[in-house]
Design a protein around this motif. Sequence first.
Motif, PDB file in Angstrom:
ATOM      1  N   ASP A 192       9.021  16.266  10.699  1.00  0.00           N
ATOM      2  CA  ASP A 192       7.742  15.888  11.290  1.00  0.00           C
ATOM      3  C   ASP A 192       7.718  14.363  11.435  1.00  0.00           C
ATOM      4  O   ASP A 192       7.159  13.655  10.599  1.00  0.00           O
ATOM      5  N   PRO A 193       8.349  13.859  12.513  1.00  0.00           N
ATOM      6  CA  PRO A 193       8.500  12.406  12.657  1.00  0.00           C
ATOM      7  C   PRO A 193       7.167  11.662  12.620  1.00  0.00           C
ATOM      8  O   PRO A 193       7.068  10.602  11.991  1.00  0.00           O
ATOM      9  N   LEU A 194       6.142  12.221  13.252  1.00  0.00           N
ATOM     10  CA  LEU A 194       4.864  11.522  13.277  1.00  0.00           C
ATOM     11  C   LEU A 194       4.314  11.341  11.868  1.00  0.00           C
ATOM     12  O   LEU A 194       3.906  10.245  11.476  1.00  0.00           O
ATOM     13  N   ARG A 195       4.311  12.437  11.081  1.00  0.00           N
ATOM     14  CA  ARG A 195       3.778  12.347   9.717  1.00  0.00           C
ATOM     15  C   ARG A 195       4.580  11.337   8.893  1.00  0.00           C
ATOM     16  O   ARG A 195       4.016  10.516   8.170  1.00  0.00           O
ATOM     17  N   ALA A 196       5.914  11.388   9.034  1.00  0.00           N
ATOM     18  CA  ALA A 196       6.767  10.491   8.253  1.00  0.00           C
ATOM     19  C   ALA A 196       6.484   9.026   8.586  1.00  0.00           C
ATOM     20  O   ALA A 196       6.380   8.179   7.687  1.00  0.00           O
ATOM     21  N   VAL A 197       6.339   8.712   9.890  1.00  0.00           N
ATOM     22  CA  VAL A 197       6.081   7.321  10.267  1.00  0.00           C
ATOM     23  C   VAL A 197       4.695   6.898   9.785  1.00  0.00           C
ATOM     24  O   VAL A 197       4.524   5.794   9.252  1.00  0.00           O
ATOM     25  N   LEU A 198       3.710   7.785   9.919  1.00  0.00           N
ATOM     26  CA  LEU A 198       2.363   7.451   9.443  1.00  0.00           C
ATOM     27  C   LEU A 198       2.387   7.145   7.942  1.00  0.00           C
ATOM     28  O   LEU A 198       1.783   6.169   7.482  1.00  0.00           O
ATOM     29  N   GLU A 199       3.091   7.980   7.171  1.00  0.00           N
ATOM     30  CA  GLU A 199       3.141   7.763   5.717  1.00  0.00           C
ATOM     31  C   GLU A 199       3.854   6.458   5.369  1.00  0.00           C
ATOM     32  O   GLU A 199       3.419   5.713   4.498  1.00  0.00           O
ATOM     33  N   ALA A 200       4.971   6.187   6.069  1.00  0.00           N
ATOM     34  CA  ALA A 200       5.724   4.958   5.779  1.00  0.00           C
ATOM     35  C   ALA A 200       4.902   3.719   6.140  1.00  0.00           C
ATOM     36  O   ALA A 200       4.903   2.721   5.413  1.00  0.00           O
ATOM     37  N   VAL A 201       4.190   3.807   7.262  1.00  0.00           N
ATOM     38  CA  VAL A 201       3.359   2.670   7.688  1.00  0.00           C
ATOM     39  C   VAL A 201       2.243   2.432   6.683  1.00  0.00           C
ATOM     40  O   VAL A 201       1.982   1.300   6.264  1.00  0.00           O
ATOM     41  N   GLU A 202       1.596   3.508   6.253  1.00  0.00           N
ATOM     42  CA  GLU A 202       0.491   3.359   5.306  1.00  0.00           C
ATOM     43  C   GLU A 202       0.990   2.778   3.981  1.00  0.00           C
ATOM     44  O   GLU A 202       0.389   1.853   3.426  1.00  0.00           O
ATOM     45  N   ALA A 203       2.117   3.314   3.463  1.00  0.00           N
ATOM     46  CA  ALA A 203       2.648   2.817   2.184  1.00  0.00           C
ATOM     47  C   ALA A 203       3.047   1.345   2.299  1.00  0.00           C
ATOM     48  O   ALA A 203       2.789   0.545   1.393  1.00  0.00           O
ATOM     49  N   THR A 204       3.658   0.979   3.455  1.00  0.00           N
ATOM     50  CA  THR A 204       4.061  -0.418   3.655  1.00  0.00           C
ATOM     51  C   THR A 204       2.842  -1.327   3.668  1.00  0.00           C
ATOM     52  O   THR A 204       2.824  -2.379   3.019  1.00  0.00           O
ATOM     53  N   ALA A 205       1.816  -0.909   4.404  1.00  0.00           N
ATOM     54  CA  ALA A 205       0.613  -1.740   4.512  1.00  0.00           C
ATOM     55  C   ALA A 205      -0.033  -1.929   3.140  1.00  0.00           C
ATOM     56  O   ALA A 205      -0.436  -3.038   2.775  1.00  0.00           O
ATOM     57  N   ARG A 206      -0.093  -0.860   2.355  1.00  0.00           N
ATOM     58  CA  ARG A 206      -0.762  -0.946   1.048  1.00  0.00           C
ATOM     59  C   ARG A 206       0.028  -1.775   0.042  1.00  0.00           C
ATOM     60  O   ARG A 206      -0.527  -2.274  -0.930  1.00  0.00           O
ATOM     61  N   ALA A 207       1.348  -1.900   0.274  1.00  0.00           N
ATOM     62  CA  ALA A 207       2.172  -2.674  -0.668  1.00  0.00           C
ATOM     63  C   ALA A 207       2.131  -4.179  -0.376  1.00  0.00           C
ATOM     64  O   ALA A 207       2.666  -4.977  -1.140  1.00  0.00           O
ATOM     65  N   MET A 208       1.504  -4.562   0.735  1.00  0.00           N
ATOM     66  CA  MET A 208       1.468  -5.996   1.073  1.00  0.00           C
ATOM     67  C   MET A 208       0.224  -6.641   0.473  1.00  0.00           C
ATOM     68  O   MET A 208      -0.885  -6.143   0.656  1.00  0.00           O
ATOM     69  N   ASP A 209       0.428  -7.777  -0.217  1.00  0.00           N
ATOM     70  CA  ASP A 209      -0.730  -8.455  -0.789  1.00  0.00           C
ATOM     71  C   ASP A 209      -1.274  -9.485   0.209  1.00  0.00           C
ATOM     72  O   ASP A 209      -0.774  -9.624   1.326  1.00  0.00           O
ATOM     73  N   HIS A 210      -2.308 -10.195  -0.198  1.00  0.00           N
ATOM     74  CA  HIS A 210      -2.977 -11.142   0.692  1.00  0.00           C
ATOM     75  C   HIS A 210      -2.001 -12.182   1.213  1.00  0.00           C
ATOM     76  O   HIS A 210      -1.993 -12.512   2.402  1.00  0.00           O
ATOM     77  N   GLU A 211      -1.145 -12.714   0.335  1.00  0.00           N
ATOM     78  CA  GLU A 211      -0.225 -13.758   0.789  1.00  0.00           C
ATOM     79  C   GLU A 211       0.790 -13.206   1.793  1.00  0.00           C
ATOM     80  O   GLU A 211       1.139 -13.868   2.772  1.00  0.00           O
ATOM     81  N   ASP A 212       1.273 -11.997   1.525  1.00  0.00           N
ATOM     82  CA  ASP A 212       2.192 -11.341   2.459  1.00  0.00           C
ATOM     83  C   ASP A 212       1.585 -11.254   3.856  1.00  0.00           C
ATOM     84  O   ASP A 212       2.231 -11.531   4.864  1.00  0.00           O
ATOM     85  N   ARG A 213       0.340 -10.813   3.898  1.00  0.00           N
ATOM     86  CA  ARG A 213      -0.325 -10.630   5.184  1.00  0.00           C
ATOM     87  C   ARG A 213      -0.602 -11.961   5.847  1.00  0.00           C
ATOM     88  O   ARG A 213      -0.476 -12.114   7.058  1.00  0.00           O
ATOM     89  N   ASP A 214      -0.950 -12.963   5.036  1.00  0.00           N
ATOM     90  CA  ASP A 214      -1.222 -14.279   5.590  1.00  0.00           C
ATOM     91  C   ASP A 214       0.061 -14.880   6.177  1.00  0.00           C
ATOM     92  O   ASP A 214       0.052 -15.443   7.280  1.00  0.00           O
ATOM     93  N   LEU A 215       1.170 -14.747   5.448  1.00  0.00           N
ATOM     94  CA  LEU A 215       2.454 -15.260   5.946  1.00  0.00           C
ATOM     95  C   LEU A 215       2.845 -14.552   7.235  1.00  0.00           C
ATOM     96  O   LEU A 215       3.365 -15.166   8.168  1.00  0.00           O
ATOM     97  N   GLU A 216       2.600 -13.247   7.281  1.00  0.00           N
ATOM     98  CA  GLU A 216       2.950 -12.477   8.465  1.00  0.00           C
ATOM     99  C   GLU A 216       2.133 -12.949   9.671  1.00  0.00           C
ATOM    100  O   GLU A 216       2.667 -13.100  10.779  1.00  0.00           O
ATOM    101  N   ARG A 217       0.858 -13.204   9.437  1.00  0.00           N
ATOM    102  CA  ARG A 217       0.003 -13.696  10.525  1.00  0.00           C
ATOM    103  C   ARG A 217       0.535 -15.033  11.058  1.00  0.00           C
ATOM    104  O   ARG A 217       0.662 -15.235  12.268  1.00  0.00           O
ATOM    105  N   ARG A 218       0.887 -15.930  10.141  1.00  0.00           N
ATOM    106  CA  ARG A 218       1.348 -17.260  10.557  1.00  0.00           C
ATOM    107  C   ARG A 218       2.739 -17.189  11.193  1.00  0.00           C
ATOM    108  O   ARG A 218       3.040 -17.910  12.142  1.00  0.00           O
TER     109      ARG A 218
END
Lengths: 202, 202
Positions: free
Chosen positions: B83-109
């Motif tokens: 189920d490729p869609l479910r797998a990508v959704l789960e991986a995306v969600e887990a990745t997003a939740r593992a990023m802290d504020h600094e990670d996200r700020d660095l990514e934005r910059r």
Amino acid sequence: MPPPQGRRASNEARKRRAARRAAVELSEEHGFGAVLMPAIAERAGVSERTLFRMFGTKAGIFWHDPFLERVATRLDEDTAREDPLRAVLEAVEATARAMDHEDRDLERRRRALVVAEPELLGVGARSVMVSGRELTERMTPPDADDAERLRLTLFAAFAAAALGAVPVDPDEPEEQWVAALSAAVRVAAFGPLSEPGATSGR
Amino acid sequence: MPPPQGRRASNEARKRRAARRAAVELSEEHGFGAVLMPAIAERAGVSERTLFRMFGTKAGIFWHDPFLERVATRLDEDTAREDPLRAVLEAVEATARAMDHEDRDLERRRRALVVAEPELLGVGARSVMVSGRELTERMTPPDADDAERLRLTLFAAFAAAALGAVPVDPDEPEEQWVAALSAAVRVAAFGPLSEPGATSGR
């Protein structure tokens, strides 16, 4: 001989094609890295000055995706803002039908070189992004809201990617190629994981 | 202190983040072109040798899309092939939740710098293609036919493009960001021109 008013544009197109052909042939013979601009200019029968004016750099000769560039140019803005899918389908079909056997053969060989060359792959990917952006601009009404703008941005980006995934084979019947390109545009619009037929509209 | 078995990986991750932070800060201060590797190494507190080993070139520090790279790493191959869609959704969600504020700020910059820098835009676009290919490989069963392979290739390419179009704002609530990322993956699967709701499945 082309009619006088089209002569200049046609000369320019002829020179661009000669340069593309020379760059592709020489890279096939010697490898992209070993080919220098003067050699390309000589084989193409144009001056180095003209080559630099038209393409900027050696990579530039391979950069721009001639197919996508032509699609963007052919996109009718009025139709695009009313019915983006129909407009892109029409522009893709007209572009495909205007390409002759040599055009398609050169495109096939250009792609093979780009894929094999990391430096070109990067600039090639950028060129696809730029063409995607041009498509978006022509499709987006000035009063579009953010959601609509994003929808059209993604449609253009997906269409650019999907068109690039359709193989170019100059010996394939034109009808078959046009059908494959149209199918790619529909996948960009309605998604690769949709049930086939459910959203294809035909 | 991390547990001993995770220490080496964690040290590596810490060094990569320090290097990314140093490269982003220095480029914001002086412009990408003016920043040299020794200055990045010094500010990051790592040796130049380490910097070259980890990233290859200065552009390399900006190249790889850390978000997409993490999504590809987290993708469960067994789920992905069913189920490729479910797998990508789960991986995306887990990745997003593992990023802290600094990670996200660095990514934005990092993104702001990449978009402003033609050289980086090219290599950045290539990195997105490479990540797309990695996603495809993990989703594609070995016995997939050409049509299925193309469908998954396009889904991965579209997902990579769509995720890149979701803005990163470290001050936005995590839930909202996760929802926007999931919506982007669904658009990649079911198309930007599908009727909203008709294919969203939720």
